[in-house]
Design a protein around this motif. Structure first.
Motif, mmCIF file in Angstrom:
data_model
loop_
_atom_site.group_PDB
_atom_site.id
_atom_site.type_symbol
_atom_site.label_atom_id
_atom_site.label_comp_id
_atom_site.label_asym_id
_atom_site.label_seq_id
_atom_site.Cartn_x
_atom_site.Cartn_y
_atom_site.Cartn_z
ATOM 1 N N CYS A 23 -9.895 15.326 -68.442
ATOM 2 C CA CYS A 23 -10.980 15.752 -67.569
ATOM 3 C C CYS A 23 -11.488 14.504 -66.854
ATOM 4 N N CYS A 25 -14.147 12.737 -63.933
ATOM 5 C CA CYS A 25 -15.363 12.846 -63.142
ATOM 6 C C CYS A 25 -15.416 11.668 -62.173
ATOM 7 N N GLY A 27 -17.847 10.710 -60.349
ATOM 8 C CA GLY A 27 -19.183 10.152 -60.154
ATOM 9 C C GLY A 27 -19.852 10.793 -58.949
ATOM 10 N N TYR A 28 -20.942 10.207 -58.501
ATOM 11 C CA TYR A 28 -21.721 10.757 -57.397
ATOM 12 C C TYR A 28 -21.094 10.315 -56.082
ATOM 13 N N ILE A 51 -9.242 10.254 -60.045
ATOM 14 C CA ILE A 51 -8.586 11.557 -60.220
ATOM 15 C C ILE A 51 -7.110 11.460 -59.840
ATOM 16 N N TYR A 68 -12.111 12.528 -71.630
ATOM 17 C CA TYR A 68 -13.030 12.646 -70.499
ATOM 18 C C TYR A 68 -13.113 11.258 -69.872
ATOM 19 N N SER A 70 -14.626 9.052 -66.844
ATOM 20 C CA SER A 70 -15.670 9.042 -65.817
ATOM 21 C C SER A 70 -15.623 7.743 -65.031
ATOM 22 N N ALA A 72 -18.238 6.982 -62.980
ATOM 23 C CA ALA A 72 -19.614 7.033 -62.445
ATOM 24 C C ALA A 72 -20.218 5.658 -62.364
#
Length: 72
Positions: A23, A25, A27-28, A51, A68, A70, A72
């Protein structure tokens, strides 16, 4: 639902077909949804980097799997 990627990662490892389940992420990220002036620190190209790295892991490596990740 929160850790379903770990469950499927373990199942994929048992199948021994070389499938990795993770998985990611980004980030913003500045998008049409967040707005260009939202203060998000990344543009879409930067958000996609992690990704794409996950999607292009070379065949035959043992991991990461069931993680997971990330950015971020």
């Amino acid at each position: 639902m929160k850790f379903v990627f770990r469950i499927y990662g373990k199942k994929a490892a048992k199948d021994k077909k070389g499938v990795l389940v993770n998985c990611g992420c980004p980030g913003y990220v500045q998008t049409d949804m967040t707005g260009a002036n939202s203060g998000a620190p990344k543009v879409p190209d930067e958000g996609a980097e992690k990704i794409v790295q996950l999607a292009l892991l070379p065949p035959g490596i043992p991991g990461p799997n069931g993680c997971y990740i990330s950015d971020a």
